[in-house]
Scaffold this motif. Structure first.
Motif, PDB file in Angstrom:
ATOM      1  N   GLN A   1     -10.775  29.337   8.941  1.00 37.94           N
ATOM      2  CA  GLN A   1     -10.274  29.193  10.305  1.00 37.94           C
ATOM      3  C   GLN A   1      -9.459  27.909  10.385  1.00 37.94           C
ATOM      4  O   GLN A   1      -9.980  26.809  10.207  1.00 37.94           O
ATOM      5  CB  GLN A   1     -11.397  29.154  11.334  1.00 37.94           C
ATOM      6  CG  GLN A   1     -10.838  29.128  12.759  1.00 37.94           C
ATOM      7  CD  GLN A   1     -11.873  29.420  13.820  1.00 37.94           C
ATOM      8  OE1 GLN A   1     -13.017  28.991  13.691  1.00 37.94           O
ATOM      9  NE2 GLN A   1     -11.493  30.138  14.867  1.00 37.94           N
TER      10      GLN A   1
ATOM     11  N   GLN B   1      -9.446  24.064  16.973  1.00 39.32           N
ATOM     12  CA  GLN B   1      -9.524  25.352  16.291  1.00 39.32           C
ATOM     13  C   GLN B   1     -10.139  26.342  17.261  1.00 39.32           C
ATOM     14  O   GLN B   1     -10.861  25.970  18.185  1.00 39.32           O
ATOM     15  CB  GLN B   1     -10.348  25.257  15.002  1.00 39.32           C
ATOM     16  CG  GLN B   1     -11.840  24.995  15.208  1.00 39.32           C
ATOM     17  CD  GLN B   1     -12.603  24.874  13.906  1.00 39.32           C
ATOM     18  OE1 GLN B   1     -12.686  23.811  13.325  1.00 39.32           O
ATOM     19  NE2 GLN B   1     -13.176  25.980  13.453  1.00 39.32           N
ATOM     20  N   GLY B   2      -9.850  27.591  17.080  1.00 33.99           N
ATOM     21  CA  GLY B   2     -10.375  28.601  17.985  1.00 33.99           C
ATOM     22  C   GLY B   2      -9.441  29.797  18.057  1.00 33.99           C
ATOM     23  O   GLY B   2      -8.340  29.795  17.488  1.00 33.99           O
ATOM     24  N   TYR B   3      -9.857  30.830  18.776  1.00 27.73           N
ATOM     25  CA  TYR B   3      -9.106  32.084  18.808  1.00 27.73           C
ATOM     26  C   TYR B   3      -7.756  31.952  19.491  1.00 27.73           C
ATOM     27  O   TYR B   3      -6.877  32.788  19.298  1.00 27.73           O
ATOM     28  CB  TYR B   3      -9.947  33.165  19.494  1.00 27.73           C
ATOM     29  CG  TYR B   3     -10.904  33.858  18.547  1.00 27.73           C
ATOM     30  CD1 TYR B   3     -11.698  33.106  17.679  1.00 27.73           C
ATOM     31  CD2 TYR B   3     -11.012  35.234  18.504  1.00 27.73           C
ATOM     32  CE1 TYR B   3     -12.571  33.721  16.799  1.00 27.73           C
ATOM     33  CE2 TYR B   3     -11.883  35.867  17.629  1.00 27.73           C
ATOM     34  CZ  TYR B   3     -12.664  35.101  16.777  1.00 27.73           C
ATOM     35  OH  TYR B   3     -13.520  35.714  15.895  1.00 27.73           O
TER      36      TYR B   3
ATOM     37  N   SER C   1      -6.042  30.793  16.113  1.00 28.95           N
ATOM     38  CA  SER C   1      -6.234  31.755  15.033  1.00 28.95           C
ATOM     39  C   SER C   1      -7.715  32.039  14.864  1.00 28.95           C
ATOM     40  O   SER C   1      -8.542  31.131  14.922  1.00 28.95           O
ATOM     41  CB  SER C   1      -5.671  31.215  13.711  1.00 28.95           C
ATOM     42  OG  SER C   1      -6.016  32.063  12.629  1.00 28.95           O
ATOM     43  N   LYS C   2      -8.036  33.304  14.639  1.00 27.29           N
ATOM     44  CA  LYS C   2      -9.398  33.646  14.256  1.00 27.29           C
ATOM     45  C   LYS C   2      -9.585  33.308  12.768  1.00 27.29           C
ATOM     46  O   LYS C   2      -8.593  33.023  12.064  1.00 27.29           O
ATOM     47  CB  LYS C   2      -9.641  35.137  14.481  1.00 27.29           C
ATOM     48  CG  LYS C   2      -8.790  36.036  13.594  1.00 27.29           C
ATOM     49  CD  LYS C   2      -9.055  37.499  13.887  1.00 27.29           C
ATOM     50  CE  LYS C   2      -8.188  38.389  12.966  1.00 27.29           C
ATOM     51  NZ  LYS C   2      -8.411  39.822  13.236  1.00 27.29           N
TER      52      LYS C   2
ATOM     53  N   GLU D   1     -10.006  28.691  23.422  1.00 25.65           N
ATOM     54  CA  GLU D   1      -9.688  30.095  23.644  1.00 25.65           C
ATOM     55  C   GLU D   1      -8.474  30.316  24.544  1.00 25.65           C
ATOM     56  O   GLU D   1      -7.930  31.418  24.583  1.00 25.65           O
ATOM     57  CB  GLU D   1     -10.906  30.808  24.253  1.00 25.65           C
ATOM     58  CG  GLU D   1     -12.131  30.786  23.344  1.00 25.65           C
ATOM     59  CD  GLU D   1     -13.365  31.342  24.028  1.00 25.65           C
ATOM     60  OE1 GLU D   1     -13.316  31.535  25.270  1.00 25.65           O
ATOM     61  OE2 GLU D   1     -14.371  31.599  23.327  1.00 25.65           O
TER      62      GLU D   1
END
Length: 558
Positions: free
Chosen positions: A320, A532-534, A537-538, A515
């Motif tokens: 991730q 970091q996070g959806y 990027s997943k 998110e």
């Protein structure tokens, strides 16, 4: 007639140790040896009545001996089997911890046959003496049957009245320790005495009630005599107990469908029913059903498959990305393990990681992931690919291994990668378990040159003062902490304070679980460094991650 030998379970993966101990003990005892704690627990669950004591190599599979001792204390049916631990090198701290976790005695190498035989003989004899004493019929505190006598009575009934239908009920009090802490041990004992008296009155003299220690109780009755009204009456009595705290009792009910099942498994199923409570205080009875059985079977499947999964490389490392909030370029990644089983498909980490943490296999899986990441970084260097830091998770089980710093250092040396490219993520809760010990070993890891990240900050209960004591360089804000606070002004102020404090301490800040664009903008304005996070990027497979790297300009901080 020749008397049957007592059996000793030897848990050791060192062939030299096993051979030597067999030679010392086999004339007097039946020695059963296993190579790991998973095999040991399975053997104990199926044959506990045949095993007189356990010999445990404390250093088996990188300190899994401590995991075994902890696990043994959670299993009532086998927790009283005495354990003598074997150590190959003297360490007062390790020996003290082993004794705290329930070890009966300690023997050190080199082995002295006469002393080993005498200590084992004394241990087994003490156990037999204690067993006789424990067959006293009534528990002195509650007036209920002692657990040993209760077990004998239940076994007797099942053998003589096989045509009847029975059920077993396990009961305990939610947060009973709080009673002792707030009102003292004497008041806690009075409460247990009250519960014992209430159970005898409500259940009746023709059914069986046992006290399993602390706030744990067992009931055994004919199915035709059971009703929820009986348990409700016990709860109503407790509601009127004269103490200014809500006494919450839970009941796990197991209806016997196979009276030939080992008695400890029967009791375990009633206990497992209690463990399924989800915190709903309006409910106090839970029945063991097939869903619980399926969960147990699923856990067993995972346990049985885990060794082969390592060998067959069923575990896949996903990455991730971590993004710079200013440039929006990829500056690193977190390595996350995924399990693609050939028969069952994708298995969620939320399902198998807790099982591995419980049985100790997490250490082997962690090492597998660390090695995969080192291999990938080495490949990038060899091929001239852009290289960025990859962070890997270090579980709290790993941190109990005193050889961990050297183990990690030898790994990066073997793959000839600069040490700053392998970041180590250690969850906040690991520090709160045993702060002093954790800080000592993390300091040693840091002296080798590794970059330490505190993961999941905001989920535990460590004080902000601890940040100044820890040798960390990066602070990761937990996603739930972020999500629950961004929408509130007071929450936003807390996040800003933590980010400012981290900066004052010279730490980089990574927000995980980002998110939405609003969250990213908020963090950027607060001075957070990375995210970091959806929203960004997943977690992706390494091929997709490498493609992503090619699409962004990478700015790695010094």
């Amino acid at each position: 007639m020749r008397s049957q030998k007592d059996s000793i379970l030897l848990i050791d993966d060192n062939e030299e140790n096993k051979s030597e101990l067999h030679e010392i003990l086999s004339d007097t005892y039946t020695v059963i040896d296993v190579n790991n704690i998973t095999e040991a627990l399975t053997k104990l669950e199926n044959h506990s009545h045949k095993i007189s004591m356990i010999l445990l190599d404390l250093m088996i599979s990188n300190m899994e001996g401590f995991t075994f001792l902890s696990e043994l204390q959670k299993r009532e049916a086998i927790m009283n089997i005495p354990v003598i631990v074997i150590t190959s090198e003297y360490s007062e701290l390790k020996e003290e911890e082993a004794l705290q976790l329930g070890a009966y005695d300690i023997i050190s190498k080199p082995f002295q046959p006469a002393i080993i035989r005498r200590r084992i003989e004394n241990t087994i004899q003490s156990l037999k003496t204690a067993a006789v004493i424990n067959l006293i019929e009534r528990d002195a505190l509650t007036g209920l049957y002692s657990m040993n006598f209760f077990t004998e009575k239940v076994t007797e009934v099942l053998q003589t009245c096989a045509n009847e239908k029975y059920l077993v009920i396990f009961a305990n009090i939610s947060r009973f320790k709080l009673v002792n802490e707030l009102f003292g041990r004497t008041e806690g004992d009075e409460l247990l005495r009250f519960i014992g008296k209430t159970m005898i009155e409500m259940i009746g003299e023709h059914e069986l009630c046992g006290h399993a220690g602390a706030d744990n109780f067992f009931l055994f009755m004919k199915q035709e005599c059971y009703s929820e009204a009986i348990l409700r009456a016990i709860v109503d009595r407790l509601n009127n107990y004269p103490i200014p705290i809500n006494i919450v009792m839970r009941f796990g009910v197991y209806t016997l469908d196979d009276i030939t099942m080992p008695i400890d498994k029967i009791f375990d199923r009633a206990k497992l029913a209690v463990d399924t409570f989800d915190g709903n205080y309006d409910s106090y009875i839970c029945y063991y059903d097939d869903s619980i059985r399926q969960k147990l079977l699923r856990e067993q499947m995972i346990t049985n498959a885990m060794k082969a999964a390592i060998t067959e490389k069923q575990f896949i490392v996903f990455y991730q990305p971590k993004f710079d909030l200013i440039t929006e370029s990829v500056i690193g990644a977190e390595a996350l393990v995924r399990w693609i089983h050939p028969e069952y498909g994708f298995l969620s980490p939320g399902e198998f990681i807790p099982i591995f943490e419980k049985n100790g296999f997490i250490s082997e899986l962690d090492y597998y992931v660390w090695e995969c990441v080192c291999q990938k970084i080495a490949t990038w260097i060899e091929t001239g690919h852009e290289v960025i830091p990859i962070s890997v998770n270090v579980s709290r089980v790993d941190l109990y291994n005193p050889k961990l710093p050297k183990l990690l250092y030898e790994l990066v040396q073997r793959y000839k990668i600069p040490i700053q490219y392998l970041h180590l993520e250690i969850t906040e809760s690991a520090y709160t378990d045993n702060a002093k010990q954790m800080i000592e070993i993390v300091n040693e890891i840091r002296r080798y040159g590794f970059v330490i990240e505190m993961d999941d900050f905001g989920t535990g209960y460590s004080s902000l003062n601890m940040l100044s004591d820890l040798p960390i360089e990066i602070l990761k804000l937990d996603m739930s902490f972020l999500r629950n606070n961004v929408g509130r002004s007071s929450g936003r102020s807390v996040i800003k304070f933590i980010i400012n404090l981290a900066k004052w301490l010279g730490l980089f800040v990574v927000a995980e679980g980002v998110e939405t664009q609003d969250q990213a903008l908020f963090l950027k304005n607060m001075g957070c460094d990375y995210a970091q996070g959806y929203y960004y990027s997943k977690p992706v497979a390494e091929v997709d991650f490498e493609k992503l790297l090619l699409e962004t300009r990478i700015n790695v901080p010094n």
